[in-house]
Design a protein around this motif. Structure first.
Motif, mmCIF file in Angstrom:
data_model
loop_
_atom_site.group_PDB
_atom_site.id
_atom_site.type_symbol
_atom_site.label_atom_id
_atom_site.label_comp_id
_atom_site.label_asym_id
_atom_site.label_seq_id
_atom_site.Cartn_x
_atom_site.Cartn_y
_atom_site.Cartn_z
ATOM 1 N N VAL A 165 0.837 -1.199 0.000
ATOM 2 C CA VAL A 165 0.000 0.000 0.000
ATOM 3 C C VAL A 165 0.870 1.246 0.000
ATOM 4 N N THR A 166 0.448 2.242 -0.766
ATOM 5 C CA THR A 166 1.083 3.559 -0.745
ATOM 6 C C THR A 166 0.020 4.590 -0.386
ATOM 7 N N LEU A 167 0.320 5.444 0.575
ATOM 8 C CA LEU A 167 -0.588 6.524 0.954
ATOM 9 C C LEU A 167 -0.156 7.796 0.231
ATOM 10 N N ILE A 168 -1.116 8.456 -0.392
ATOM 11 C CA ILE A 168 -0.847 9.636 -1.208
ATOM 12 C C ILE A 168 -1.579 10.843 -0.641
ATOM 13 N N TRP A 169 -0.878 11.973 -0.528
ATOM 14 C CA TRP A 169 -1.500 13.242 -0.158
ATOM 15 C C TRP A 169 -1.272 14.219 -1.308
ATOM 16 N N VAL A 170 -2.349 14.761 -1.829
ATOM 17 C CA VAL A 170 -2.270 15.687 -2.962
ATOM 18 C C VAL A 170 -2.395 17.110 -2.448
ATOM 19 N N THR A 171 -1.429 17.945 -2.801
ATOM 20 C CA THR A 171 -1.479 19.357 -2.444
ATOM 21 C C THR A 171 -2.329 20.073 -3.487
ATOM 22 N N MET A 203 -9.590 16.625 -11.409
ATOM 23 C CA MET A 203 -8.162 16.379 -11.229
ATOM 24 C C MET A 203 -7.921 15.126 -10.413
ATOM 25 N N MET A 204 -8.719 14.911 -9.362
ATOM 26 C CA MET A 204 -8.526 13.733 -8.521
ATOM 27 C C MET A 204 -8.815 12.453 -9.297
ATOM 28 N N GLU A 205 -9.837 12.490 -10.152
ATOM 29 C CA GLU A 205 -10.100 11.308 -10.984
ATOM 30 C C GLU A 205 -8.946 11.085 -11.953
ATOM 31 N N GLY A 206 -8.438 12.163 -12.533
ATOM 32 C CA GLY A 206 -7.308 12.039 -13.445
ATOM 33 C C GLY A 206 -6.081 11.460 -12.759
ATOM 34 N N ILE A 207 -5.841 11.880 -11.525
ATOM 35 C CA ILE A 207 -4.699 11.355 -10.765
ATOM 36 C C ILE A 207 -4.880 9.870 -10.488
ATOM 37 N N GLY A 208 -6.104 9.480 -10.117
ATOM 38 C CA GLY A 208 -6.380 8.066 -9.887
ATOM 39 C C GLY A 208 -6.144 7.236 -11.136
ATOM 40 N N ARG A 209 -6.573 7.751 -12.279
ATOM 41 C CA ARG A 209 -6.362 7.040 -13.537
ATOM 42 C C ARG A 209 -4.874 6.860 -13.836
ATOM 43 N N ILE A 210 -4.084 7.898 -13.539
ATOM 44 C CA ILE A 210 -2.637 7.814 -13.787
ATOM 45 C C ILE A 210 -2.026 6.687 -12.954
ATOM 46 N N ARG A 236 3.790 16.742 -14.417
ATOM 47 C CA ARG A 236 3.806 17.332 -15.756
ATOM 48 C C ARG A 236 2.416 17.752 -16.223
ATOM 49 N N ILE A 237 1.404 16.950 -15.906
ATOM 50 C CA ILE A 237 0.057 17.220 -16.407
ATOM 51 C C ILE A 237 -0.664 18.284 -15.586
ATOM 52 N N TYR A 238 -0.551 18.190 -14.259
ATOM 53 C CA TYR A 238 -1.343 19.063 -13.397
ATOM 54 C C TYR A 238 -0.525 20.141 -12.678
ATOM 55 N N SER A 239 0.786 20.036 -12.726
ATOM 56 C CA SER A 239 1.659 21.007 -12.049
ATOM 57 C C SER A 239 1.334 21.114 -10.562
ATOM 58 N N ILE A 240 1.073 19.979 -9.944
ATOM 59 C CA ILE A 240 0.815 19.957 -8.498
ATOM 60 C C ILE A 240 1.744 18.938 -7.844
ATOM 61 N N GLN A 241 1.915 19.096 -6.553
ATOM 62 C CA GLN A 241 2.828 18.255 -5.790
ATOM 63 C C GLN A 241 2.049 17.177 -5.050
ATOM 64 N N ILE A 242 2.606 15.973 -4.974
ATOM 65 C CA ILE A 242 2.022 14.926 -4.144
ATOM 66 C C ILE A 242 3.079 14.390 -3.193
#
Length: 309
Positions: A162-168, A181-188, A241-247
């Motif tokens: 398991v990996t825990l992810i926090w999206v800024t 954006m959250m759905e797009g991140i999940g798809r990635i 690259r796609i969303y320019s956000i940090q996780i």
């Protein structure tokens, strides 16, 4: 891409009948392999991309009902065609409940009928993305992890990491944009699925993910961690690259039981929630509370100041 098909039957005669059909020469479907029973079939699926499984219902040992249940839980994107020498209603009901596309009597299974059935599956699959195919499984895992639902992995012998992810998230995005954006991140993250490893991205609103990597290959713990790290590194780079956000990511240690995994995830999510609550608490202070906190600091009274937070 042609659909990849696996035949599962303990009878050589029937496997040969299917494998010698001319439809495999036309380019739309590939006969990926054959298996003589449920155990052999599951080992094949763990190592090979497969779109459709054609299986006999009345196999010795773990029969077709068991196989359909295992496929539905481990590989929800695989279509199933059940075949049998007997028109048994109980079998039909259980297998269709497990997601099988069709139930065909062997006496009626012609090449024309099989090819037509495969084309129907092909058309259906062309309209459904891998993300949509896993929607029900993701919902079941969310219920199990966070809402005391039934464990959907009860019949799953996979090893899990398991990996825990926090999206800024950026505050200037609207709620609709953030949801997209959250759905797009999940798809990635789920695009990291490959032979021998399956990925589920469970969104925990508003900005967290639980990424579950399931492995069906017998490999070392070091190799499992290496595959997870490579998959997450690729996903993190794509998201940047796609969303320019940090996780932020935390790869958790492997667990010996699903229950231990669940308890660990719940603890970490609650721990993060408490940390976030403490960090934001001072912003909600009244003027009187702020004055009392400053007074405690001036008096060099750390206990009083901590109680204010």
């Amino acid at each position: 891409m042609p659909l990849s098909v696996l035949i599962v039957d303990d009878e050589n005669v029937f496997r040969n009948y299917i494998s010698q059909m001319e439809l495999w020469q036309k380019g739309s479907f590939i006969l990926a392999g054959e298996a003589r029973g449920t155990e052999e079939a599951m080992k094949f699926l763990a190592r090979n991309r497969t779109d459709v499984v054609i299986f006999d219902v009345s196999m010795p040992g773990k029969n077709g009902v068991v196989l359909s249940d295992m496929i539905e839980k481990k590989y929800p994107g695989i279509a199933m065609i059940a075949v049998s020498s007997y028109d048994d209603y109980d079998y039909v009901r259980e297998i269709l409940k497990n997601g099988a596309h069709d139930y065909i009597l062997k006496s009626r299974l012609s090449e024309e009928l099989l090819e037509r059935t495969l084309h129907i599956i092909e058309e259906k699959k062309s309209r459904i993305s891998p993300w949509e195919e896993k929607q029900e499984l993701r919902s079941m895992v969310y219920e199990w992890l966070l809402l005391s639902g039934i464990n959907p992995f009860n019949s799953d012998n996979s090893r899990k990491m398991v990996t825990l992810i926090w999206v800024t998230m950026l505050k200037n995005y609207s709620e609709i944009a953030q949801s997209a954006m959250m759905e797009g991140i999940g798809r990635i993250f789920e695009n990291g699925t490959e032979n021998g490893m399956d990925v589920l991205a469970i969104h925990v609103p508003p900005n967290r993910f639980v990424i579950i990597n399931r492995f069906y290959e017998d490999v070392s713990e070091a190799r499992l961690r290496e595959k997870v790290e490579n998959s997450q590194m690729i996903a993190q780079d794509s998201i940047r690259r796609i969303y320019s956000i940090q996780i932020d990511m935390q790869i958790c240690p492997p667990f010996f039981s699903d229950n231990a995994l669940r308890l660990f995830v719940q603890h970490k999510l609650e721990e993060e929630k408490e940390t976030s609550r403490k960090m934001t608490a001072p912003l909600a202070m009244t003027i009187e509370q702020q004055n009392r906190l400053l007074s405690a600091v001036n008096r060099m009274d750390p206990d009083a100041a901590e109680n204010m937070v």
